[in-house]
Every structure is written in C-alpha cells, then in structure tokens.
Scaffold this motif. Structure first.
Motif, PDB file in Angstrom:
ATOM      1  N   LYS A  57     -36.740  49.587  68.464  1.00 35.34           N
ATOM      2  CA  LYS A  57     -36.329  48.454  68.912  1.00 35.34           C
ATOM      3  C   LYS A  57     -34.864  48.324  69.411  1.00 35.34           C
ATOM      4  CE  LYS A  57     -38.602  45.312  65.712  1.00 35.34           C
ATOM      5  NZ  LYS A  57     -38.491  44.530  64.537  1.00 35.34           N
ATOM      6  N   GLN A  85     -32.514  35.452  79.252  1.00 32.73           N
ATOM      7  CA  GLN A  85     -33.588  34.812  78.520  1.00 32.73           C
ATOM      8  C   GLN A  85     -33.444  35.172  77.172  1.00 32.73           C
ATOM      9  OE1 GLN A  85     -37.722  35.975  78.937  1.00 32.73           O
ATOM     10  NE2 GLN A  85     -37.759  34.142  80.329  1.00 32.73           N
ATOM     11  N   LYS A  86     -33.318  36.551  76.753  1.00 28.23           N
ATOM     12  CA  LYS A  86     -33.269  36.880  75.661  1.00 28.23           C
ATOM     13  C   LYS A  86     -31.958  36.386  74.665  1.00 28.23           C
ATOM     14  CE  LYS A  86     -33.616  41.621  75.895  1.00 28.23           C
ATOM     15  NZ  LYS A  86     -33.873  42.760  75.586  1.00 28.23           N
ATOM     16  N   LYS A  87     -30.866  36.017  75.368  1.00 27.66           N
ATOM     17  CA  LYS A  87     -29.655  35.647  74.997  1.00 27.66           C
ATOM     18  C   LYS A  87     -29.772  33.853  74.855  1.00 27.66           C
ATOM     19  CE  LYS A  87     -27.260  39.373  75.076  1.00 27.66           C
ATOM     20  NZ  LYS A  87     -26.571  39.862  73.661  1.00 27.66           N
ATOM     21  N   ASP A 108     -36.272  46.351  80.172  1.00 28.24           N
ATOM     22  CA  ASP A 108     -35.287  46.520  79.332  1.00 28.24           C
ATOM     23  C   ASP A 108     -34.381  47.708  79.578  1.00 28.24           C
ATOM     24  OD1 ASP A 108     -37.443  48.109  78.488  1.00 28.24           O
ATOM     25  OD2 ASP A 108     -37.324  47.367  76.515  1.00 28.24           O
ATOM     26  N   GLU A 133     -27.555  42.712  66.768  1.00 32.96           N
ATOM     27  CA  GLU A 133     -28.584  42.020  67.647  1.00 32.96           C
ATOM     28  C   GLU A 133     -30.084  41.705  67.040  1.00 32.96           C
ATOM     29  OE1 GLU A 133     -30.541  42.997  71.978  1.00 32.96           O
ATOM     30  OE2 GLU A 133     -28.428  43.207  71.673  1.00 32.96           O
ATOM     31  N   ILE A 134     -30.714  42.771  66.452  1.00 29.46           N
ATOM     32  CA  ILE A 134     -31.985  42.700  65.813  1.00 29.46           C
ATOM     33  C   ILE A 134     -32.124  42.594  64.384  1.00 29.46           C
ATOM     34  CG2 ILE A 134     -33.151  44.138  67.533  1.00 29.46           C
ATOM     35  CD1 ILE A 134     -33.019  46.537  65.765  1.00 29.46           C
ATOM     36  N   TYR A 188     -34.395  38.412  82.533  1.00 30.24           N
ATOM     37  CA  TYR A 188     -34.770  38.908  81.195  1.00 30.24           C
ATOM     38  C   TYR A 188     -33.654  38.887  80.359  1.00 30.24           C
ATOM     39  CZ  TYR A 188     -37.631  41.045  77.767  1.00 30.24           C
ATOM     40  OH  TYR A 188     -38.284  41.599  76.707  1.00 30.24           O
ATOM     41  N   TYR A 189     -32.495  39.758  80.565  1.00 28.36           N
ATOM     42  CA  TYR A 189     -31.503  39.950  79.722  1.00 28.36           C
ATOM     43  C   TYR A 189     -30.975  38.421  79.140  1.00 28.36           C
ATOM     44  CZ  TYR A 189     -26.712  41.109  78.137  1.00 28.36           C
ATOM     45  OH  TYR A 189     -25.591  41.172  77.271  1.00 28.36           O
TER      46      TYR A 189
END
Length: 518
Positions: A341, A126-128, A280, A309-310, A123-124
């Motif tokens: 977030k 994937q977010k990258k 997360d 990042e956000i 998942y980490y």
C-alpha cells in the motif's frame, strides 16, 4: 529507478574517500572528478557541474581546518549541500487552496507524457480530498481527447472536451468556467504539446493562458531528452510564466540529469516526478530527501509520511502484541499488504538509510511484488484458526495435512506453502527478540529507541536474517533481495530508521484483530 546509476556512482566516489588513510586536497580532487563525471554523464548541464565543483572546493580549505575536524563528514555534508543547490531554486511552489478554484495549466513538448501526468496530478489531489477535474484543450494531437477521457474515466475524474470545437482557447475557457460554476477546487487544463521552434503554437499557448488565467503553469519535461531540456525550458519560460516543473519517465531513463537542469533554466521548483506508467507511479518531489536518497542516506521523513498517510502510525493494539513478542500469520499477511500500500518496493526501500534507489536490479522489483502476492494468496487459503494461531508454524508442522490442503486451495505446491511457513517462523522469532528489548516500545512507535551499540548490532543481525532470499528466488525470481540482505548486514545506522521496530511494527503491520479479506 530514479537516477539509480548516478546515485550509485556518487556513493562509490564518496565511499572511496572514506576509505582513504589520509584525506588531503588530492583525495578531494579525485573524489570531485568522479562525482562531476557522473553528473555530466547523467546529462546535468556542464556549467552547473562546474559551479558545484568550484563551490565545494571554495567551502573546503584544508589549511584552515582545525585539529579534530572530521574531514570525511565535512566533505560529505558540503557535497550534499551543493547537490541540493543544484536542484533547488529556493522558490516555494504553488499549493492549491481548499474551498476555492485552483486553475493549473500544463505545458510541454509533445510526447513528454503530459496528458498522462495531468491525470496523475488530478488523482493525487483527489486522494488528498480535493474536488478535481480535467479539461482537454489539446486540439493539435489526434486522439488527445480520447486519451484524456479514457484516463479520467478509469480514475473517476470528471472531464471536459470537444470533438467538434477546434479552438483550444474556447474549449479551455468553457471548461474552466463550467467547473468553476460546479465548485471544483482543482481544475487541470491540458494543452497541446509544442516545440520551441513552433512560434504559432507558442502564441496559442499564451492565448490559452490569458483566457483561463491559471494559478500555476506546470512545465512537463521528459527525462530522456537530455541536454535539450535546458533550451526547451528556457523557451517556455520566456513565453509564459512557468511556476513549477514535473519530470516524467525517470523510471525508464537512468540519466535524467538534463531534466534536473531545467530547474536552473526556469527558476521554478520541481514538484513531482513520474516513475512509471501507472496512475500512482508519481512522487512528490522534495529536494533534500531526493538528494539524501541519491547518496544512500534514506528519507525517514518521507517514510514516516507514507506510514501516517495509510494510518499505520496508530497501532496501539499491535504495539501491545509486539511487547509480548506475539506475531501471527495474519500479522505477516498484513505486513505484506500494507508494505505494498505504501508504494513500489524499490521506492520504499530507497527511503531507508543504507539502501540506494538501485537496491533492486531493473525488472526485479516486479518479481519481488509478485512473490509477496503469491505468499498472500497462499495465506488466503488458510483457515481463520491457522492465521490467528500464536505458533502457526508448529501447527502446520504437527499436522502436515494442513499444508497439503492449503497448497490445493491456493493452486501452489507443498514446497511453496512450506516456504511461507518458514518465512513466518523467521518473522515470529525476530518479533520475539525485538519485543524483549527494554524501552523499545515506550512512547511514540516512530521515535528512535535509545539502544546501546551492542543492542543495535544484535538487532541488525536479526533483521538481516528476516527475509530468506531463497523464498523470492523460488516464488518470483527477484535475485535483488539477496543483495538487500548483504546491505542490511553491512548497515551500521539502523537507528536512523526511526527504530527497527518503528519500521517493522509501526510502519508495516496492521492490527491483529483485523478481519480476513476474501
């Protein structure tokens, strides 16, 4: 919290040294005794603790110190350096490369949280922006494939496994081959949990490794197993080329020092730590920031990375509003939304100098999050004109019927709505004062402002009054925030935050013209 008790005890020991009238070898020995005692109680290997103690003493020779040397600062820096060495094998961890298949194989003891961690890592990445997938080669534990399948489905990550095939080597080979053909970039292979005394399972692990030829083998270690970590880590490292370490369950086990000792046994870097059950609750591990947080020095770089990042570091319109001292209820809503977030509140606050990883008592972090969410629910029941009013508190004070309407709409009490209005008023007053400081908003909003000591002291005092502890007691019961206020009042180094405005405006707010969310 991550090794919260260890961090607190080390900070107390060094703090006592700072209060001493005269700093000599006796004071140093006393401080080292307390620091080493804390490390041993946290299950750090005794040999490693002795090396740390000897190295600190070797580096500090009071007889050779010239006049004018700040002994406190020198001792603090030396302890920091040796703590870094304790968990830093000085080996660069493997980094997946985009556009090519990166096979990552997981190994570890049964019950270490390996399967859950596989999903977290997928998942980490994937977010990258990586194309990630999971392969279940654990045929030893009943339900392993079902668990991986459930986790992967929730995270929307493709997976491969079999209910009929019993040979993990076959499953691993077929799964990796399939995902390579489909041009996946991060292929994570979960294997059976095994103990160092289980020779057949160790042989199986080696066969899987030979079949899939992983780019990186990750050893997953449970923080709770203490001193046994080192022996297990050695056994795995002797059988297979362990490239990285991930420590799990640091949230539920205040010790965890034994897991840190696994680094010395495998000579491999820790790359992530698991801090909770959610997908997360997973932090990239960086040695210096980790030790900085243990010592209450914060992690400004990590905080800035989360902000970037956000996308909260590019708020030109917001900066313009802050210069004018304008702050609406909508802005406050976005403050809370973006703060959450960025990750768990305790994790974020531990990055700020002056706060330890123990700033919220165990259990209070969840209460604090609930309190923020309840405030946001109340603001969701406000009209657009109320959210965007420059003096929202006055609007509600002059027309009390609005408060009653919002309370009914949000399913809360009139007093709870009044608490939100009071909190907003405090934020708005602070923004007005911050905006009046010359030069604070020039250039990069994340840069440290050039404030003189009196300006910084004044700003600290205003920030310490920003959050009313009664608000959290009333809406979520997080008594830990009252302690946060005390710590804020006692902090003298808020400049390290990248500027209070950088943390407040550049870090935790969103553009004032953002549309309301329903």
């Amino acid at each position: 919290m991550v090794l919260a008790d260890l961090g607190r005890r080390i900070r107390v020991a060094i703090g006592k040294l700072g209060q001493a009238t005269v700093i000599n070898e006796d004071e140093l020995n006393l401080m080292l005794k307390e620091v080493c005692g804390a490390l041993i109680e946290a299950d750090v290997n005794v040999k490693l603790v002795k090396i740390l103690r000897d190295n600190v003493k070797k580096s500090l020779n009071f007889e050779e110190m010239t006049g004018g040397v700040n002994k406190r600062r020198l001792i603090h820096r030396t302890v920091f350096t040796e703590l870094v060495k304790l968990v830093d094998p000085e080996v660069e961890p493997y980094q997946p490369i985009k556009g090519k298949p990166n096979v990552i194989m997981f190994v570890g003891l049964q019950g270490s949280g390996k399967t859950t961690t596989c999903t977290k890592l997928a998942y980490y990445y994937q977010k990258k922006g990586f194309k990630t997938c999971l392969v279940c080669a654990d045929t030893f534990r009943a339900g392993a494939f079902d668990q991986l399948k459930q986790n992967a489905t929730k995270a929307r990550i493709p997976f491969y496994g079999s209910y009929s095939e019993v040979d993990p080597v076959v499953i691993a080979s077929e799964g990796v081959q399939k995902f390579k053909e489909d041009e996946f970039e991060v292929i994570i292979v979960d294997t059976s949990g095994r103990h160092k005394q289980e020779a057949s399972l160790f042989e199986e692990m080696l066969q899987v490794s030979n079949a899939v030829k992983p780019n990186n083998v990750i050893f997953v270690i449970d923080a709770a197993i203490g001193q046994a970590c080192e022996a297990q880590a050695k056994a795995f490292h002797q059988t297979i080329d362990v490239g990285s370490v991930i420590i799990t369950k640091l949230d539920s086990h205040a010790k965890g020092g034994g897991a840190l000792s696994a680094v010395a046994a495998t000579k491999s870097p820790i790359i992530f730590i698991g801090t909770g059950e959610h997908i997360d609750d997973f932090e990239p591990f960086k040695v210096k920031p980790f030790v900085q947080k243990l010592l209450g020095m914060g992690d400004i770089q990590g905080l800035a990375e989360k902000i970037e990042e956000i996308g909260l570091d590019k708020q030109e319109e917001l900066m313009h509003k802050f210069k004018k001292g304008v702050f609406t209820l909508r802005d406050m809503y976005e403050q809370f939304q973006n703060m959450m977030k960025m990750g768990p509140i305790g994790q974020i606050m531990s990055m700020i100098p002056g706060f330890g990883s123990d700033f919220l008592p165990k259990g209070s972090e969840e209460d604090a999050t609930k309190a923020f969410k309840k405030m946001m629910i109340i603001m969701d029941s406000m009209a657009e004109s109320e959210l965007d009013h420059i003096k929202g508190d006055q609007l509600f004070t002059k027309e009390p019927n609005r408060i009653k309407r919002v309370a009914n709409g949000s399913g809360t009490s009139i007093d709870e709505v009044k608490t939100v209005i009071t909190q907003y008023k405090k934020f708005a007053e602070l923004v007005k004062k911050v905006g009046s400081i010359k030069g604070l908003f020039s250039g990069n909003p994340m840069a440290t402002p050039n404030l003189n000591p009196s300006q910084m002291q004044k700003l600290n005092q205003q920030m310490s009054k920003m959050m009313d502890p009664r608000m959290l007691q009333q809406m979520g019961g997080a008594g830990g925030l009252s302690e946060m206020m005390k710590q804020l009042q006692s902090m003298g180094g808020m400049a390290g935050l990248g500027g209070a405005a950088g943390g407040l405006g550049g870090g935790m707010a969103a553009p004032g013209n953002s549309k309301r969310r329903r």
